[in-house]
Write an enzyme that holds these catalytic residues in place. Structure first.
Site, PDB file in Angstrom:
ATOM      1  N   ASP A  76      24.168  -4.088 -16.095  1.00  0.00           N
ATOM      2  CA  ASP A  76      24.805  -4.354 -14.803  1.00  0.00           C
ATOM      3  C   ASP A  76      25.137  -5.854 -14.810  1.00  0.00           C
ATOM      4  O   ASP A  76      24.305  -6.703 -14.493  1.00  0.00           O
ATOM      5  CB  ASP A  76      23.829  -4.001 -13.675  1.00  0.00           C
ATOM      6  CG  ASP A  76      24.412  -4.261 -12.291  1.00  0.00           C
ATOM      7  OD1 ASP A  76      25.372  -5.049 -12.183  1.00  0.00           O
ATOM      8  OD2 ASP A  76      23.889  -3.681 -11.323  1.00  0.00           O
ATOM      9  N   GLU A 169      13.938 -10.099  -9.379  1.00  0.00           N
ATOM     10  CA  GLU A 169      14.991  -9.133  -9.066  1.00  0.00           C
ATOM     11  C   GLU A 169      14.248  -7.929  -8.537  1.00  0.00           C
ATOM     12  O   GLU A 169      13.829  -7.061  -9.294  1.00  0.00           O
ATOM     13  CB  GLU A 169      15.823  -8.847 -10.318  1.00  0.00           C
ATOM     14  CG  GLU A 169      17.126  -8.164  -9.987  1.00  0.00           C
ATOM     15  CD  GLU A 169      16.958  -6.691  -9.654  1.00  0.00           C
ATOM     16  OE1 GLU A 169      16.659  -6.362  -8.472  1.00  0.00           O
ATOM     17  OE2 GLU A 169      17.100  -5.871 -10.558  1.00  0.00           O
ATOM     18  N   GLU A 178      11.660   1.103  -2.630  1.00  0.00           N
ATOM     19  CA  GLU A 178      10.678   0.693  -3.642  1.00  0.00           C
ATOM     20  C   GLU A 178       9.702  -0.318  -3.078  1.00  0.00           C
ATOM     21  O   GLU A 178       8.635  -0.534  -3.625  1.00  0.00           O
ATOM     22  CB  GLU A 178      11.295   0.029  -4.895  1.00  0.00           C
ATOM     23  CG  GLU A 178      11.978   0.941  -5.839  1.00  0.00           C
ATOM     24  CD  GLU A 178      12.441   0.210  -7.088  1.00  0.00           C
ATOM     25  OE1 GLU A 178      11.645  -0.496  -7.708  1.00  0.00           O
ATOM     26  OE2 GLU A 178      13.614   0.359  -7.416  1.00  0.00           O
TER      27      GLU A 178
END
Ligand code: SAH
Length: 378
Positions: A76, A169, A178
């Site tokens: 990404d 991140e 999460e």
């Protein structure tokens, strides 16, 4: 793919039946999965046996141990290049500084920081990928600058009382899925020196509305009649699950509104739960089938503001967007407004899951609706 197909916590490289068999002995499978899904499966494997002895069941509990998810994140480029540019173009933030990398994965951010001149980098990673990170650090000649610590941030002992920079991140789908933000805030409270910085330091969640008849037909209305049978009980479940997918910008019917900005350097973990009102104004006559949420993050300590957006008008990232289907189809005229509010809270039983409550109303020429819907990301 397994039950977490729509999520960044992904189940890779294992056969579903095999896993089902292996976990069948757990009395509460759901809970076990959630507890362990981001970290070590707790089997005590050490550096020598990790790569070969991880079973498919371990991956089910510990998807970050498999390289597949790291490959997706590294590829990404919007994500990884932004972090790289932030670090390489702002070396003054790192020069001679002690850095903590929260959830280091392959160690990529730590390597960037070491190259930018950090005095020392502590790379904390709880999955078995920590063993790979150690090897990667050694292979690339950074062993004297980067220390990889295998364990949960909440449990490890850091060999330094304070750090100058925290980099991470941590963002999940719909930003907060999460709940890794909690781990970053924990690290900040415990180790960040007064005047230290957190990278990124701002994250904002946005909302807009889309026309999406085709996909709603396929994913939701499908259950109305399946080979002649009424399966609407499943439709009720399907509509409650936010869909992670890329939205074509031609589908956007209204403007976009900011729901919430989080200041990672100051906020408390309670602020990750919130209720935010919104007003979306239609930019054309159309039908609305879903609301869409996306986020951006920024690094405001840089010489020039840097960051990236995961919105439908920006280059696609692995976070895509999060689509919340509406029970009603809203027939909306240009200039009319959808008034609403969104409440986001971690699920009480499984804090890595997110509960979303959506209120919306439209008092339009062709359509009057007022409704509350509940969604759950899991
Ligand atoms: N920094 C890497 C990986 C980001 S993904 C990169 O940018 O490519 C987030 C990582 O954080 C995962 O590898 C996950 O295993 C790890 N992680 C999540 N919660 C953690 C915790 N509480 N303690 C340590 N590591 C954690």
């Amino acid at each position: 793919m397994g039950r977490t197909k729509n999520t960044k916590i992904r189940f890779e490289g294992a056969d579903e039946d095999e896993v089902a068999e292996e976990v069948a002995t757990c009395s509460n499978v759901d809970e076990a999965i959630r507890d362990e899904s981001m970290c070590d499966a707790g089997n005590g494997a050490d550096a020598d046996d990790v790569t070969d002895d991880i079973t498919s069941a371990d991956y089910y509990f510990d998807s970050y141990s498999h390289f597949g998810i790291h490959e997706e994140m590294l590829k990404d480029v919007v994500r990884t290049k932004t972090y790289q540019n932030v670090i390489y173009q702002n070396k003054f933030l790192f020069k001679d500084k002690i850095v903590l990398d929260v959830g280091a994965g392959t160690g990529i951010l730590s390597l960037f920081c070491a190259k930018a001149g950090a005095r020392h980098v502590y790379a904390v990673e709880c999955s078995h990928m920590a063993d790979m990170a150690k090897e990667i650090v050694e292979t690339n000649g950074f062993s004297d600058v980067i220390t990889v610590l295998k364990g949960k941030v909440e449990e490890i002992e850091l060999p330094t009382p304070k750090v100058d920079v925290i980099i991470s991140e941590w963002m999940g789908y719909f930003l907060v899925f999460e709940n890794m933000l909690e781990t970053v805030l924990y690290a900040r409270n415990k180790w960040l020196v007064d005047g230290g910085i957190v990278l990124p330091d701002k994250a904002s969640l946005y909302i807009t509305a889309i026309e999406d008849s085709e996909y709603k037909e396929d994913k939701i209305e499908f259950w109305n009649k399946v080979y002649g049978f009424d399966m609407r009980c499943i439709k009720k479940k399907a509509i409650m699950e936010p869909l992670v997918d890329t939205v074509n910008q031609n589908q956007i019917v209204t403007d976009s509104k900011l729901l919430k900005t989080m200041d990672i350097s100051k906020m408390s973990s309670q602020e990750a739960s919130f209720t935010a009102p919104f007003k979306l104004v239609a930019q054309r006559n159309d039908y609305i089938h879903a609301l869409v949420a996306y986020f951006d993050v920024s690094f405001t300590n840089c010489h020039k503001l840097m960051g990236f957006s995961t919105g439908p008008k920006s280059r696609a990232t692995h976070w895509k967007q999060t689509v919340l289907y509406l029970e009603d189809v809203l027939t909306i005229c240009e200039g009319e407004t959808i008034n609403g509010s969104m409440t986001v809270t971690p699920n009480k039983k499984n804090p890595r899951d997110v509960d979303i409550k959506l209120n919306y109303s439209l008092d339009g020429k062709h359509c009057k609706v007022s409704r509350t819907q509940h969604y759950k990301m899991h």
